[in-house]
Design a protein around this motif. Structure first.
Motif, PDB file in Angstrom:
ATOM      1  N   LEU A  47     119.520 -12.229  40.965  1.00 29.65           N
ATOM      2  CA  LEU A  47     119.169 -13.293  40.032  1.00 29.65           C
ATOM      3  C   LEU A  47     118.102 -14.123  40.725  1.00 29.65           C
ATOM      4  N   VAL A  52     117.204 -21.228  39.689  1.00 32.07           N
ATOM      5  CA  VAL A  52     118.277 -20.295  39.356  1.00 32.07           C
ATOM      6  C   VAL A  52     119.573 -21.062  39.251  1.00 32.07           C
ATOM      7  N   VAL A  54     123.869 -20.510  38.168  1.00 28.81           N
ATOM      8  CA  VAL A  54     125.024 -19.731  37.731  1.00 28.81           C
ATOM      9  C   VAL A  54     126.070 -20.752  37.317  1.00 28.81           C
ATOM     10  N   VAL A  72     121.147 -14.466  44.923  1.00 30.46           N
ATOM     11  CA  VAL A  72     120.920 -15.518  43.947  1.00 30.46           C
ATOM     12  C   VAL A  72     119.917 -16.477  44.545  1.00 30.46           C
TER      13      VAL A  72
END
Length: 81
Positions: A47, A52, A54, A72
């Motif tokens: 990702l 970014v 989550v 990530v």
């Protein structure tokens, strides 16, 4: 705790169960829910983006025989390891 994302009529993204919304930008990555690439040899999840997030997510790349990779974030022009 946030439970997901909703795209509003004006293009803004609202974080469910929170009074937060934002306008998405180029190279922005947002993940909610479950990403499952588990298997015998494990899996790979990347990702990446300038920003970014989550949110209330689960990432499962597990494997009986290893080979697991979860990344990530990102480095300037992919220059990291």
């Amino acid at each position: 705790m946030a439970t997901g994302l909703t795209v509003q009529n004006d293009g803004a993204i609202a974080i469910n169960d929170a009074e937060i919304s934002f306008i998405p930008e180029a190279a922005m990555t947002i993940s909610t829910g479950q990403i499952d690439v588990a298997g015998y040899t494990g899996g790979t999840v990347n990702l990446t983006g300038s920003k970014v997030g989550v949110l209330s997510g689960v990432i499962d790349a597990s494997g009986i025989d290893g080979g697991v990779s979860v990344r990530v974030g990102g480095d300037f022009q992919g220059g990291g390891s």
